[in-house]
Design an enzyme around this catalytic site. Structure first.
Site, short mmCIF file in Angstrom:
data_model
loop_
_atom_site.label_atom_id
_atom_site.label_comp_id
_atom_site.label_asym_id
_atom_site.label_seq_id
_atom_site.Cartn_x
_atom_site.Cartn_y
_atom_site.Cartn_z
N SER A 56 0.83 -1.19 0.00
CA SER A 56 0.00 0.00 0.00
C SER A 56 0.87 1.26 0.00
O SER A 56 1.67 1.44 -0.92
CB SER A 56 -0.95 -0.06 1.21
OG SER A 56 -1.97 0.89 1.11
N ASP B 212 -8.86 -4.69 -5.64
CA ASP B 212 -8.34 -3.97 -4.48
C ASP B 212 -9.15 -2.69 -4.28
O ASP B 212 -9.20 -1.84 -5.16
CB ASP B 212 -6.86 -3.62 -4.73
CG ASP B 212 -6.18 -3.04 -3.50
OD1 ASP B 212 -6.83 -2.31 -2.73
OD2 ASP B 212 -4.98 -3.31 -3.32
N HIS C 228 -7.17 -6.00 -0.32
CA HIS C 228 -6.14 -4.98 -0.40
C HIS C 228 -4.80 -5.62 -0.07
O HIS C 228 -4.52 -5.94 1.09
CB HIS C 228 -6.45 -3.85 0.57
CG HIS C 228 -5.42 -2.76 0.59
ND1 HIS C 228 -4.90 -2.20 -0.55
CD2 HIS C 228 -4.81 -2.12 1.63
CE1 HIS C 228 -4.03 -1.27 -0.23
NE2 HIS C 228 -3.95 -1.20 1.09
#
Length: 523
Positions: free
Chosen positions: A237, A464, A491
């Site tokens: 991320s 995602d 995610h």
């Protein structure tokens, strides 16, 4: 503002495991060494490169009850590394970057440094669970696993600490939802109050130097202190932003980068939040379809009507919060936070289904558990500082927007692409804390320009919700990386127990063998 809370969150698997369970030393600087494990130290920073960390027990580094439990493991050790607070003034005030290590069990290649996202997430807190999942694997055998807390975060010092635990609870219960001029004024006063607290309690010198620009420089100092000539890094991320920025700043110091759940560094704030809103709506729609196939789904058997039924279930929480059982009550804001947390991973969908079913009988315990997980609130009512660090770091990482019309546009468009998030009270032009931030940004949105970078692995999941698939495609293309496409709804995915993905990641990190063009996996 709708959408702001969702940007750049952490890797999903550890969060999923945590909530399922709920429901069910210092360093010395060696002056004169001045070497960065075979790479020359940047001019003026020789005293910081080549440090020798003093590794010791991790217990003194714990800042949360969960950390205290995890850090008691004698197989882990911890240390701090000294860096300049301001790299433009290396002779001035310093900061301490904390890191946790799980030693390699066999023929060691080097260190594998990890960042779970955020900005503001603790790599030290994340590393023990990752180490546990890697036990007995080639990665555990060949690498020291290193989790580090970026400057201002977790155990690193000085820490970003703008609010007390009581103030955090009060903020969560405060519903700034009125788009009228009076309501906007109240919301903006709250934003200004947060800024003022940060200035008073943290200091302008810290606030000006906590961005990714400086984290990247710290990461190179850590590489040197760990004795690695080249960096091996796994970023999830927001961690992909760190990795991409490091690649641009220090391409010759890269051995291997795995960037999973890419943040698009060139996308402006408006388009980024709107794209993320659309991603969460897709995740909600997928959850609704799954829920509809099960008996007793609280949002009904027809996925096409799920948004309407969901809103009918949660909107009354504005005026009639649900009982939780610990003295608190679940209002609309916490309910939506809990729902968003669950949409990060299919592993949490069953928990979300239970939480929504509870709402039908006036109970909010499960959704509050999910919200507490997102907010990093422990059972004793204490908070870690990750969601305080999030806006502080974001405010110096992103373009400064001060025009209320832009925030009105964002809120309007977000509601259009994510109708499950629409509270029915109309969009607001209220400006968040970054609009009032007292120091300028240190990073500008731009795709990294990299030359001489070794092969890099970029992973992107088709469903995602937080970092859309297309951002990974764009990042891989920009840095000349190999894209691994993963079909699924969560995610991030690397090293989370999907054999196809984990085997390719392991082969790359150990042998530097990238997957073939067009490689794909299914969760």
């Amino acid at each position: 503002m709708l959408g702001e809370m969702d940007a750049r969150r952490v890797a999903a698997p550890a969060a999923a495991l945590a909530v399922v369970a709920l429901v069910a030393g210092c360093t010395t600087t060696t002056a004169g060494r001045g070497s960065a494990a075979g790479t020359a130290a940047p001019p003026g920073l020789e005293a910081f490169y080549g440090q020798e960390p003093e590794w010791g027990p991790c217990a003194p580094f714990a800042v949360t009850p969960d950390d205290a439990d995890a850090y008691a493991d004698p197989a882990l050790d911890c240390a701090r590394v000294t860096v300049p607070l301001d790299y433009a003034d290396p002779d001035g005030r310093t900061a301490e970057i904390a890191m946790l290590r799980k030693r390699a069990t066999g023929d060691r290649i080097g260190s594998l440094l990890t960042n779970p996202g955020g900005p503001g997430a603790s790599g030290m807190s994340f590393a023990p669970s990752l180490a546990g999942s890697l036990a007995g694997t080639p990665l555990a055998e060949r690498f020291d696993l290193i989790g580090f807390d970026p400057r201002g975060v977790g155990s690193s010092e000085p820490a970003i600490d703008c609010e007390t635990d009581a103030e955090r609870d009060e903020e969560r219960a405060d519903l700034d939802v009125d788009g009228s001029p009076e309501g906007v004024a109240i919301a903006e006063a709250d934003s200004q109050e947060f800024v003022d607290r940060c200035v008073e309690r943290v200091g302008l010198d810290v606030l000006a130097n906590v961005g990714t620009r400086d984290v990247v420089r710290d990461l190179d100092v850590l590489r040197s202190a760990l004795g690695d000539e080249k960096l091996t890094f796994l970023g999830y991320s927001y961690g992909t932003f760190i990795g991409a920025e490091y690649a641009e700043a220090f391409p010759a110091n890269v051995r291997a980068l795995v960037l999973d759940g890419a943040v698009d560094p060139a996308q402006d704030a408006v388009e980024s939040l709107v794209a993320q809103g659309a991603g969460f709506q897709l995740a909600f729609d997928a959850f609704a379809a799954d829920c509809a196939a099960q008996p007793g789904c609280a949002i009904g058997p027809d996925p096409a009507a799920a948004v309407e039924r969901f809103r009918a279930l949660v909107l009354p929480l504005y005026d009639a919060p649900a009982a939780v059982g610990d003295g608190r009550r679940l209002g609309y804001t916490d309910a939506m936070t809990g729902v968003v947390q669950a949409l990060y991973s299919e592993e949490l969908w069953e928990i979300l289904r239970i939480g929504l079913q509870e709402l039908t009988v006036g109970q909010g315990r499960v959704l509050m558990l999910l919200a507490d997980l997102y907010e990093s609130r422990a059972e004793d009512g204490s908070y870690s500082n990750d969601l305080e660090a999030f806006p502080v770091i974001s405010c110096v990482d992103e373009e400064r927007i001060t025009d209320p019309a832009v925030f009105l546009e964002i809120d309007t468009r977000y509601r259009e692409v994510a109708p499950f998030r629409d509270d029915g009270r109309g969009p607001s032009s209220a400006r968040p804390p970054c609009a009032f931030w007292p120091v300028p940004p240190t990073t500008e949105p731009a795709l990294p320009v990299v030359e001489g970078l070794p092969p890099v692995l970029v992973i992107s999941v088709t469903g995602d919700p937080a970092t859309p698939y297309e951002a990974g495609v764009r990042l891989a293309d920009q840095i000349g990386g190999t894209l691994l496409s993963v079909e699924g709804n969560q995610h991030t995915v690397a090293l989370s127990g999907v054999p196809c993905v984990d085997d390719l990641v392991t082969r790359y990190l150990v042998d530097l063998e990238v997957p073939a063009d067009g490689a794909s996996c299914v969760i």
